[in-house]
Scaffold this active site. Structure first.
Site, PDB file in Angstrom:
ATOM      1  N   SER A  13       0.977  -4.095   3.208  1.00 44.30           N
ATOM      2  CA  SER A  13       0.334  -3.583   4.413  1.00 44.30           C
ATOM      3  C   SER A  13       1.316  -2.808   5.286  1.00 44.30           C
ATOM      4  CB  SER A  13      -0.217  -4.754   5.226  1.00 44.30           C
ATOM      5  OG  SER A  13       0.846  -5.626   5.560  1.00 44.30           O
ATOM      6  N   TYR A  44      -2.904  -7.333   7.155  1.00 51.27           N
ATOM      7  CA  TYR A  44      -3.887  -7.757   6.153  1.00 51.27           C
ATOM      8  C   TYR A  44      -4.270  -9.230   6.360  1.00 51.27           C
ATOM      9  CZ  TYR A  44      -3.568  -3.751   2.874  1.00 51.27           C
ATOM     10  OH  TYR A  44      -3.650  -2.524   2.263  1.00 51.27           O
ATOM     11  N   GLY A  45      -3.301  -9.999   6.800  1.00 53.34           N
ATOM     12  CA  GLY A  45      -3.498 -11.446   6.890  1.00 53.34           C
ATOM     13  C   GLY A  45      -4.630 -11.865   7.805  1.00 53.34           C
ATOM     14  N   ASN A  76       1.642 -11.000  -0.107  1.00 51.77           N
ATOM     15  CA  ASN A  76       1.001 -12.270  -0.490  1.00 51.77           C
ATOM     16  C   ASN A  76      -0.482 -12.270  -0.167  1.00 51.77           C
ATOM     17  OD1 ASN A  76       2.994 -14.807  -1.144  1.00 51.77           O
ATOM     18  ND2 ASN A  76       4.037 -13.193  -0.041  1.00 51.77           N
ATOM     19  N   GLU A 156       7.159  -6.616  11.897  1.00 60.01           N
ATOM     20  CA  GLU A 156       6.724  -5.214  11.817  1.00 60.01           C
ATOM     21  C   GLU A 156       7.183  -4.447  13.060  1.00 60.01           C
ATOM     22  OE1 GLU A 156       5.017  -4.323   8.948  1.00 60.01           O
ATOM     23  OE2 GLU A 156       4.732  -2.228   9.508  1.00 60.01           O
ATOM     24  N   CYS A 188       5.064 -14.698   2.598  1.00 55.45           N
ATOM     25  CA  CYS A 188       4.684 -13.405   3.174  1.00 55.45           C
ATOM     26  C   CYS A 188       5.910 -12.534   2.998  1.00 55.45           C
ATOM     27  CB  CYS A 188       4.334 -13.542   4.646  1.00 55.45           C
ATOM     28  SG  CYS A 188       4.089 -11.945   5.476  1.00 55.45           S
ATOM     29  N   THR A 189       5.712 -11.335   2.490  1.00 55.15           N
ATOM     30  CA  THR A 189       6.878 -10.513   2.166  1.00 55.15           C
ATOM     31  C   THR A 189       7.577  -9.963   3.409  1.00 55.15           C
ATOM     32  OG1 THR A 189       5.370  -8.657   1.818  1.00 55.15           O
ATOM     33  CG2 THR A 189       6.075  -9.891  -0.134  1.00 55.15           C
ATOM     34  N   HIS A 190       6.972 -10.138   4.577  1.00 54.24           N
ATOM     35  CA  HIS A 190       7.683  -9.779   5.811  1.00 54.24           C
ATOM     36  C   HIS A 190       8.755 -10.824   6.158  1.00 54.24           C
ATOM     37  CE1 HIS A 190       4.390  -6.942   6.490  1.00 54.24           C
ATOM     38  NE2 HIS A 190       5.003  -6.480   7.566  1.00 54.24           N
TER      39      HIS A 190
HETATM   40  N1  DGL Z   1       3.401  -8.721   3.958  1.00 55.31           N
HETATM   41  C1  DGL Z   1       2.066  -9.264   3.918  1.00 55.31           C
HETATM   42  C2  DGL Z   1       2.027 -10.567   3.124  1.00 55.31           C
HETATM   43  O1  DGL Z   1       2.861 -10.801   2.297  1.00 55.31           O
HETATM   44  C3  DGL Z   1       1.376  -9.599   5.169  1.00 55.31           C
HETATM   45  C4  DGL Z   1       1.450  -9.018   6.445  1.00 55.31           C
HETATM   46  C5  DGL Z   1       0.076  -8.704   6.977  1.00 55.31           C
HETATM   47  O2  DGL Z   1      -0.591  -9.614   7.520  1.00 55.31           O
HETATM   48  O3  DGL Z   1      -0.303  -7.550   6.812  1.00 55.31           O
HETATM   49  O4  DGL Z   1       1.167 -11.375   3.284  1.00 55.31           O
END
Ligand code: DGL
Length: 270
Positions: A13, A44-45, A76, A156, A188-190
């Protein structure tokens, strides 16, 4: 099957997937990356399964049209809700790698009765994909999950280091749901961008596991298996596509990949 000279398609995202992209680049420097950050629809979450599936399918389709030879779902939330649909779309043409299986595989190598904490977005945690997959491999494991929806927006916004993230992490990691764990999965990849603060919080008491490096290894294996590793020394430049320009994305992409990268705005009709 797409040829070895095509790029590795990666999407998220926003900037979170750059943690995966950077590990892939480190492990496979000869491979060109084609990254898509769906900044327009971040986070996205917070979205429902249907929307995440729709965005993911559209992005996957675009990356395939651009010649991607493997698709990496570096998110994720998307991996938890849309990997089946994306795999169906890709069919036998290219391998699809998600970020959940590599982390679950690493946990499965740990002790049988491990107590695992999982933090992630609402979409990821509510899917229950981590407890389902971990207990399928380690029935005696305890899996404790917590939604941590403030963390991805903090990252972010470029606020991963400092008092705001520290305070929010203290709030989440101190939650009763996450006590007495041996290992914490950053689902979560963040979150690898918060790893330093998380490790300061735990002071070595808990093993902190993120899937960026493990996912890069899964990509390497998939390329080997399909015989589609890049054939030569020379590769084309990495490309970074975003659905909407944000300074935060530009800054992070430059931090990971250097000043001279170009961002391309590519808004996809969903
Ligand atoms: N990087 C996304 C993940 O791994 C999530 C961040 C989002 O909520 O967009 O879930």
């Amino acid at each position: 099957m797409n040829s070895g000279s095509g790029p590795i398609g990666i999407f998220d995202s926003g900037i979170g997937g750059l943690t995966v992209a950077s590990s892939v680049h480190e492990l496979l420097p000869r491979e060109a990356l084609l990254y898509y950050g769906d900044t327009l629809h971040m986070p996205y979450g917070e979205k429902g399964r249907k929307s995440i599936e729709q965005y993911s399918l559209r992005i996957a389709e675009h990356l395939l049209e651009q010649g991607a030879k493997v698709l990496v779902m570096a998110c994720n939330s998307a991996s938890a809700t849309a990997s089946e649909a994306v795999r169906k779309l890709a069919g036998d043409s290219v391998p699809v790698i998600d970020v959940i299986d590599p982390a679950v595989g690493a946990v499965a190598e740990m002790k049988q009765d491990i107590r695992v904490g999982v933090i992630g977005t609402k979409a990821t945690i509510r899917s229950e994909v981590y407890p389902d997959r971990i207990s399928a491999l380690l029935p005696a494991a305890q899996v404790k999950c917590l939604e941590t929806p403030l963390l991805a927006p903090i990252v972010e916004e470029g606020l991963a280091d400092g008092p705001i993230s520290r305070e929010v992490l203290r709030h989440y990691l101190g939650h009763s749901a996450l006590q007495d764990i041996d290992c914490l999965i950053l689902a979560c990849t963040h979150y690898p961008l918060l790893q330093k603060e998380i490790e300061v919080y735990y002071q070595g008491r808990v093993e902190v596991l993120d899937s960026a490096g493990l996912t890069a290894q899964a990509v390497q294996e998939a390329l080997k298996k399909t015989g589609s590793a890049h054939p030569g020394e020379e590769r084309t430049a990495h490309r970074f596509l975003i659905s909407e320009h944000t300074d935060a994305f530009a800054n992070s992409a430059q931090r990971f990949f250097g000043r001279d990268i170009q961002l391309e705005e590519a808004r996809l009709r969903v």
